[in-house]
Design a protein around this motif. Sequence first.
Motif, PDB file in Angstrom:
ATOM      1  N   GLN A 264     -26.844 -44.032 -39.013  1.00 25.05           N
ATOM      2  CA  GLN A 264     -26.741 -42.584 -38.874  1.00 25.05           C
ATOM      3  C   GLN A 264     -26.030 -42.200 -37.574  1.00 25.05           C
ATOM      4  OE1 GLN A 264     -30.407 -40.407 -39.166  1.00 25.05           O
ATOM      5  NE2 GLN A 264     -29.360 -38.439 -39.365  1.00 25.05           N
TER       6      GLN A 264
ATOM      7  N   VAL B   7     -25.711 -30.457 -36.752  1.00 18.73           N
ATOM      8  CA  VAL B   7     -25.875 -31.360 -37.896  1.00 18.73           C
ATOM      9  C   VAL B   7     -27.304 -31.892 -37.947  1.00 18.73           C
ATOM     10  CG1 VAL B   7     -25.126 -33.555 -38.891  1.00 18.73           C
ATOM     11  CG2 VAL B   7     -23.439 -31.986 -37.942  1.00 18.73           C
ATOM     12  N   LEU B   8     -27.869 -32.229 -36.792  1.00 22.25           N
ATOM     13  CA  LEU B   8     -29.240 -32.730 -36.751  1.00 22.25           C
ATOM     14  C   LEU B   8     -30.240 -31.643 -37.136  1.00 22.25           C
ATOM     15  CD1 LEU B   8     -28.923 -34.850 -33.496  1.00 22.25           C
ATOM     16  CD2 LEU B   8     -29.305 -35.735 -35.800  1.00 22.25           C
TER      17      LEU B   8
ATOM     18  N   GLN C 289     -22.647 -32.108 -33.316  1.00 19.43           N
ATOM     19  CA  GLN C 289     -23.742 -33.011 -33.671  1.00 19.43           C
ATOM     20  C   GLN C 289     -25.127 -32.373 -33.594  1.00 19.43           C
ATOM     21  OE1 GLN C 289     -23.072 -36.342 -31.088  1.00 19.43           O
ATOM     22  NE2 GLN C 289     -21.122 -36.879 -32.037  1.00 19.43           N
TER      23      GLN C 289
ATOM     24  N   LEU D 112     -22.785 -39.772 -37.233  1.00 21.14           N
ATOM     25  CA  LEU D 112     -22.789 -38.574 -36.392  1.00 21.14           C
ATOM     26  C   LEU D 112     -21.628 -38.536 -35.407  1.00 21.14           C
ATOM     27  CD1 LEU D 112     -26.562 -38.033 -35.546  1.00 21.14           C
ATOM     28  CD2 LEU D 112     -25.063 -36.423 -36.715  1.00 21.14           C
TER      29      LEU D 112
ATOM     30  N   ARG E  73     -18.792 -36.374 -36.304  1.00 21.84           N
ATOM     31  CA  ARG E  73     -19.017 -34.939 -36.424  1.00 21.84           C
ATOM     32  C   ARG E  73     -18.748 -34.246 -35.099  1.00 21.84           C
ATOM     33  NH1 ARG E  73     -21.962 -34.566 -41.278  1.00 21.84           N
ATOM     34  NH2 ARG E  73     -21.435 -32.335 -41.207  1.00 21.84           N
TER      35      ARG E  73
END
Length: 306
Positions: free
Chosen positions: A148, A161-162, A158, A152, A155
Amino acid sequence: MIIRPTPNWFRMLFVWHGSVLKAIIPQLAFMTLVSVLAMYSHGRIFGEKIPLNTTPFTLCGVALTIFLAFRNNASYERYWEARRLWGNVLIAARALISQFRNYVPASSAPYENRRIPRLLIAFAYALKHQLRHSDPRADLERLLGFEQAANLTARVFQPIVLLDEARRHLAALNRSGALSDTKLWMLDRQLNDLGAAVGGCERILSTPIPFAYGVLLHRTVYAYCALLPFGLIDSIGFATPLICVFVSYTLLALEAIAGQISDPFGLAPNNLALDSMTCTIERAVLELCDEAMPPPVQPGPHFQLT
Protein backbone atom coordinates in the motif's frame (compact mmCIF):
# COMPACT_ATOMS: atom_id res chain seq x y z
CA MET A 1 10.89 24.87 17.51
CA ILE A 2 13.07 25.78 20.48
CA ILE A 3 11.96 24.06 23.70
CA ARG A 4 14.07 25.09 26.67
CA PRO A 5 13.65 26.39 30.21
CA THR A 6 13.52 30.15 30.32
CA PRO A 7 16.89 31.42 31.58
CA ASN A 8 17.13 34.25 34.06
CA TRP A 9 17.25 37.83 32.83
CA PHE A 10 21.05 37.99 32.78
CA ARG A 11 21.61 34.74 30.89
CA MET A 12 18.88 35.73 28.44
CA LEU A 13 21.13 38.59 27.31
CA PHE A 14 23.73 36.10 26.07
CA VAL A 15 21.54 33.33 24.61
CA TRP A 16 23.05 32.15 21.35
CA HIS A 17 21.21 28.99 20.33
CA GLY A 18 17.60 29.76 19.58
CA SER A 19 18.18 33.35 18.59
CA VAL A 20 18.55 34.57 15.02
CA LEU A 21 21.81 36.34 15.77
CA LYS A 22 24.00 33.77 14.05
CA ALA A 23 21.85 34.04 10.90
CA ILE A 24 22.45 37.78 10.56
CA ILE A 25 26.12 38.02 11.57
CA PRO A 26 27.29 38.74 7.97
CA GLN A 27 24.79 41.59 7.68
CA LEU A 28 25.82 43.01 11.06
CA ALA A 29 29.48 42.78 10.07
CA PHE A 30 28.70 44.75 6.92
CA MET A 31 26.81 47.40 8.89
CA THR A 32 29.73 47.62 11.34
CA LEU A 33 32.12 48.20 8.46
CA VAL A 34 29.90 50.93 7.00
CA SER A 35 29.60 52.61 10.41
CA VAL A 36 33.36 52.55 11.03
CA LEU A 37 34.04 54.00 7.57
CA ALA A 38 31.47 56.73 8.17
CA MET A 39 33.09 57.57 11.50
CA TYR A 40 36.64 57.75 10.14
CA SER A 41 35.59 59.73 7.06
CA HIS A 42 33.39 62.06 9.18
CA GLY A 43 30.40 61.26 7.02
CA ARG A 44 32.09 61.83 3.67
CA ILE A 45 32.06 59.70 0.54
CA PHE A 46 34.76 60.46 -2.06
CA GLY A 47 35.45 63.65 -0.16
CA GLU A 48 31.87 64.90 -0.29
CA LYS A 49 29.95 65.38 2.95
CA ILE A 50 26.66 63.47 3.05
CA PRO A 51 24.06 66.07 4.10
CA LEU A 52 22.09 63.93 6.55
CA ASN A 53 20.95 64.40 10.13
CA THR A 54 18.66 62.57 12.54
CA THR A 55 15.41 64.17 11.33
CA PRO A 56 14.74 62.04 8.21
CA PHE A 57 15.71 58.87 10.08
CA THR A 58 13.19 59.65 12.81
CA LEU A 59 10.40 60.01 10.25
CA CYS A 60 11.49 57.00 8.21
CA GLY A 61 12.01 54.94 11.36
CA VAL A 62 8.38 55.35 12.39
CA ALA A 63 7.14 54.26 8.96
CA LEU A 64 9.60 51.35 8.88
CA THR A 65 8.51 50.18 12.33
CA ILE A 66 4.87 50.15 11.27
CA PHE A 67 5.70 48.17 8.15
CA LEU A 68 7.83 45.70 10.12
CA ALA A 69 4.98 45.24 12.58
CA PHE A 70 2.62 44.49 9.70
CA ARG A 71 5.01 41.92 8.24
CA ASN A 72 5.58 40.27 11.62
CA ASN A 73 1.86 40.12 12.37
CA ALA A 74 1.16 38.56 8.98
CA SER A 75 3.93 35.98 9.50
CA TYR A 76 2.86 35.12 13.04
CA GLU A 77 -0.75 34.75 11.93
CA ARG A 78 0.35 32.06 9.47
CA TYR A 79 2.37 30.34 12.21
CA TRP A 80 -0.52 30.49 14.69
CA GLU A 81 -3.03 29.17 12.16
CA ALA A 82 -0.74 26.27 11.25
CA ARG A 83 -0.36 25.36 14.92
CA ARG A 84 -4.14 25.54 15.42
CA LEU A 85 -4.75 23.30 12.41
CA TRP A 86 -2.35 20.65 13.73
CA GLY A 87 -4.03 20.90 17.12
CA ASN A 88 -7.33 20.18 15.36
CA VAL A 89 -5.77 17.12 13.75
CA LEU A 90 -4.86 15.76 17.18
CA ILE A 91 -8.32 16.52 18.59
CA ALA A 92 -10.17 14.96 15.66
CA ALA A 93 -7.95 11.85 15.62
CA ARG A 94 -8.51 11.24 19.33
CA ALA A 95 -12.25 11.76 19.02
CA LEU A 96 -12.54 9.50 15.98
CA ILE A 97 -10.64 6.61 17.57
CA SER A 98 -12.50 6.94 20.87
CA GLN A 99 -15.89 6.99 19.14
CA PHE A 100 -14.98 4.17 16.79
CA ARG A 101 -13.72 1.83 19.49
CA ASN A 102 -16.71 2.48 21.74
CA TYR A 103 -19.45 2.46 19.09
CA VAL A 104 -18.24 -0.42 16.92
CA PRO A 105 -17.87 -3.77 18.74
CA ALA A 106 -14.43 -5.27 18.23
CA SER A 107 -15.98 -8.69 17.66
CA SER A 108 -18.04 -7.44 14.71
CA ALA A 109 -15.18 -5.63 12.96
CA PRO A 110 -11.81 -7.02 14.06
CA TYR A 111 -10.07 -5.97 10.83
CA GLU A 112 -11.35 -2.38 10.94
CA ASN A 113 -10.42 -2.08 14.62
CA ARG A 114 -6.81 -2.64 13.58
CA ARG A 115 -6.96 -0.84 10.25
CA ILE A 116 -8.61 2.48 11.11
CA PRO A 117 -6.00 3.52 13.73
CA ARG A 118 -3.16 2.72 11.33
CA LEU A 119 -4.80 4.80 8.62
CA LEU A 120 -5.14 7.79 10.96
CA ILE A 121 -1.52 7.60 12.05
CA ALA A 122 -0.38 7.21 8.45
CA PHE A 123 -2.53 10.22 7.56
CA ALA A 124 -0.66 12.40 10.09
CA TYR A 125 2.74 11.30 8.79
CA ALA A 126 1.68 11.70 5.15
CA LEU A 127 0.50 15.23 5.88
CA LYS A 128 3.80 16.09 7.56
CA HIS A 129 5.82 14.82 4.61
CA GLN A 130 3.57 16.57 2.10
CA LEU A 131 4.06 19.90 3.87
CA ARG A 132 7.83 19.42 4.13
CA HIS A 133 8.24 17.95 0.62
CA SER A 134 9.99 14.92 2.11
CA ASP A 135 9.74 11.22 1.31
CA PRO A 136 6.98 9.48 3.32
CA ARG A 137 7.74 5.93 2.18
CA ALA A 138 9.54 4.77 5.33
CA ASP A 139 6.70 5.84 7.63
CA LEU A 140 4.00 4.54 5.31
CA GLU A 141 5.70 1.14 4.95
CA ARG A 142 6.01 0.90 8.73
CA LEU A 143 2.32 1.63 9.24
CA LEU A 144 0.57 0.22 6.17
CA GLY A 145 2.90 -2.32 4.62
CA PHE A 146 5.07 -2.23 1.54
CA GLU A 147 2.36 -2.78 -1.07
CA GLN A 148 0.00 0.00 0.00
CA ALA A 149 2.90 2.37 0.65
CA ALA A 150 4.12 1.78 -2.90
CA ASN A 151 0.64 2.51 -4.25
CA LEU A 152 0.40 5.72 -2.23
CA THR A 153 3.69 7.11 -3.48
CA ALA A 154 2.11 7.51 -6.91
CA ARG A 155 -0.69 9.67 -5.50
CA VAL A 156 -0.43 13.43 -5.22
CA PHE A 157 -2.66 14.10 -2.20
CA GLN A 158 -1.77 11.16 0.00
CA PRO A 159 -3.45 12.38 3.23
CA ILE A 160 -6.78 12.76 1.43
CA VAL A 161 -6.42 9.30 -0.11
CA LEU A 162 -5.93 7.83 3.37
CA LEU A 163 -9.00 9.66 4.70
CA ASP A 164 -10.97 8.35 1.75
CA GLU A 165 -9.95 4.80 2.55
CA ALA A 166 -10.94 5.26 6.20
CA ARG A 167 -14.33 6.56 5.03
CA ARG A 168 -14.77 3.49 2.81
CA HIS A 169 -14.18 1.22 5.81
CA LEU A 170 -16.77 3.11 7.84
CA ALA A 171 -19.27 2.99 4.98
CA ALA A 172 -18.77 -0.77 4.72
CA LEU A 173 -19.48 -1.15 8.44
CA ASN A 174 -22.64 0.90 8.00
CA ARG A 175 -23.84 -1.27 5.13
CA SER A 176 -23.18 -4.42 7.16
CA GLY A 177 -25.22 -3.10 10.09
CA ALA A 178 -22.29 -2.84 12.53
CA LEU A 179 -22.49 0.97 12.50
CA SER A 180 -25.76 2.90 12.59
CA ASP A 181 -26.45 5.94 10.45
CA THR A 182 -26.22 8.29 13.43
CA LYS A 183 -22.89 6.92 14.58
CA LEU A 184 -21.59 6.99 11.02
CA TRP A 185 -22.49 10.68 10.85
CA MET A 186 -20.58 11.33 14.10
CA LEU A 187 -17.47 9.55 12.81
CA ASP A 188 -17.72 11.16 9.41
CA ARG A 189 -17.71 14.58 11.04
CA GLN A 190 -14.25 13.87 12.48
CA LEU A 191 -13.04 12.85 9.03
CA ASN A 192 -14.39 16.13 7.67
CA ASP A 193 -12.45 18.02 10.35
CA LEU A 194 -9.27 16.19 9.35
CA GLY A 195 -9.88 17.03 5.70
CA ALA A 196 -10.46 20.68 6.60
CA ALA A 197 -7.13 20.74 8.47
CA VAL A 198 -5.38 19.39 5.37
CA GLY A 199 -6.97 22.10 3.25
CA GLY A 200 -5.93 24.79 5.72
CA CYS A 201 -2.32 23.58 5.74
CA GLU A 202 -2.28 23.42 1.93
CA ARG A 203 -3.59 26.99 1.81
CA ILE A 204 -0.75 28.22 4.01
CA LEU A 205 1.83 26.27 2.02
CA SER A 206 0.63 27.31 -1.42
CA THR A 207 -0.05 31.01 -0.73
CA PRO A 208 3.03 32.65 0.83
CA ILE A 209 3.15 36.30 1.79
CA PRO A 210 3.32 38.30 -1.48
CA PHE A 211 6.92 38.48 -2.62
CA ALA A 212 6.72 42.24 -3.23
CA TYR A 213 6.24 42.83 0.50
CA GLY A 214 9.44 40.98 1.29
CA VAL A 215 11.40 42.82 -1.40
CA LEU A 216 10.18 46.23 -0.25
CA LEU A 217 10.90 45.50 3.40
CA HIS A 218 14.32 44.04 2.63
CA ARG A 219 15.41 47.01 0.55
CA THR A 220 14.06 49.54 3.02
CA VAL A 221 15.75 47.95 6.03
CA TYR A 222 19.14 47.74 4.34
CA ALA A 223 18.94 51.27 2.95
CA TYR A 224 17.96 52.63 6.35
CA CYS A 225 20.74 50.79 8.17
CA ALA A 226 23.40 51.68 5.59
CA LEU A 227 22.57 55.41 5.62
CA LEU A 228 22.03 55.67 9.37
CA PRO A 229 25.76 56.14 10.27
CA PHE A 230 25.96 59.20 8.00
CA GLY A 231 23.02 60.77 9.78
CA LEU A 232 24.33 60.11 13.29
CA ILE A 233 28.03 60.85 12.92
CA ASP A 234 27.71 64.60 13.60
CA SER A 235 25.58 64.14 16.71
CA ILE A 236 27.10 61.13 18.50
CA GLY A 237 30.58 60.83 16.97
CA PHE A 238 32.57 57.76 17.99
CA ALA A 239 29.45 56.05 19.39
CA THR A 240 28.04 55.79 15.85
CA PRO A 241 29.12 52.17 15.17
CA LEU A 242 27.67 50.94 18.47
CA ILE A 243 24.28 52.60 18.00
CA CYS A 244 24.04 51.71 14.31
CA VAL A 245 24.85 48.03 14.90
CA PHE A 246 22.28 47.90 17.70
CA VAL A 247 19.57 49.43 15.49
CA SER A 248 20.59 47.15 12.61
CA TYR A 249 20.40 44.10 14.86
CA THR A 250 16.84 44.97 15.87
CA LEU A 251 15.57 45.54 12.35
CA LEU A 252 17.43 42.67 10.70
CA ALA A 253 16.46 40.22 13.45
CA LEU A 254 12.79 41.12 13.12
CA GLU A 255 13.00 40.57 9.37
CA ALA A 256 14.76 37.22 9.87
CA ILE A 257 12.22 35.99 12.43
CA ALA A 258 9.33 37.01 10.21
CA GLY A 259 10.92 35.17 7.31
CA GLN A 260 11.25 31.97 9.35
CA ILE A 261 7.78 31.80 10.85
CA SER A 262 6.05 32.81 7.61
CA ASP A 263 6.83 29.24 6.46
CA PRO A 264 5.75 27.33 9.59
CA PHE A 265 6.26 23.84 8.13
CA GLY A 266 9.98 24.11 7.43
CA LEU A 267 13.00 22.95 9.40
CA ALA A 268 14.22 26.32 10.70
CA PRO A 269 14.74 26.57 14.47
CA ASN A 270 11.53 28.59 14.94
CA ASN A 271 9.28 26.47 12.74
CA LEU A 272 6.66 24.03 13.99
CA ALA A 273 7.91 20.76 15.46
CA LEU A 274 6.00 18.51 13.06
CA ASP A 275 8.05 15.41 13.97
CA SER A 276 7.02 15.81 17.58
CA MET A 277 3.39 16.58 16.67
CA THR A 278 3.00 13.50 14.47
CA CYS A 279 4.59 11.35 17.16
CA THR A 280 2.13 12.79 19.69
CA ILE A 281 -0.78 11.89 17.42
CA GLU A 282 0.58 8.35 17.01
CA ARG A 283 1.02 7.97 20.77
CA ALA A 284 -2.50 9.28 21.46
CA VAL A 285 -4.11 6.90 18.97
CA LEU A 286 -2.14 3.86 20.12
CA GLU A 287 -2.87 4.57 23.78
CA LEU A 288 -6.61 4.61 23.07
CA CYS A 289 -6.14 1.29 21.27
CA ASP A 290 -4.28 -0.18 24.28
CA GLU A 291 -1.16 -0.72 22.18
CA ALA A 292 2.49 0.01 22.90
CA MET A 293 3.47 3.60 22.22
CA PRO A 294 6.73 4.85 20.75
CA PRO A 295 8.79 7.18 22.95
CA PRO A 296 8.12 10.89 22.52
CA VAL A 297 10.43 12.93 20.34
CA GLN A 298 13.08 14.62 22.44
CA PRO A 299 14.72 17.97 21.69
CA GLY A 300 17.97 17.64 19.81
CA PRO A 301 21.13 19.65 20.24
CA HIS A 302 20.60 23.20 21.45
CA PHE A 303 17.02 22.45 22.61
CA GLN A 304 15.65 22.29 19.07
CA LEU A 305 12.55 20.12 18.57
CA THR A 306 11.90 19.26 14.92
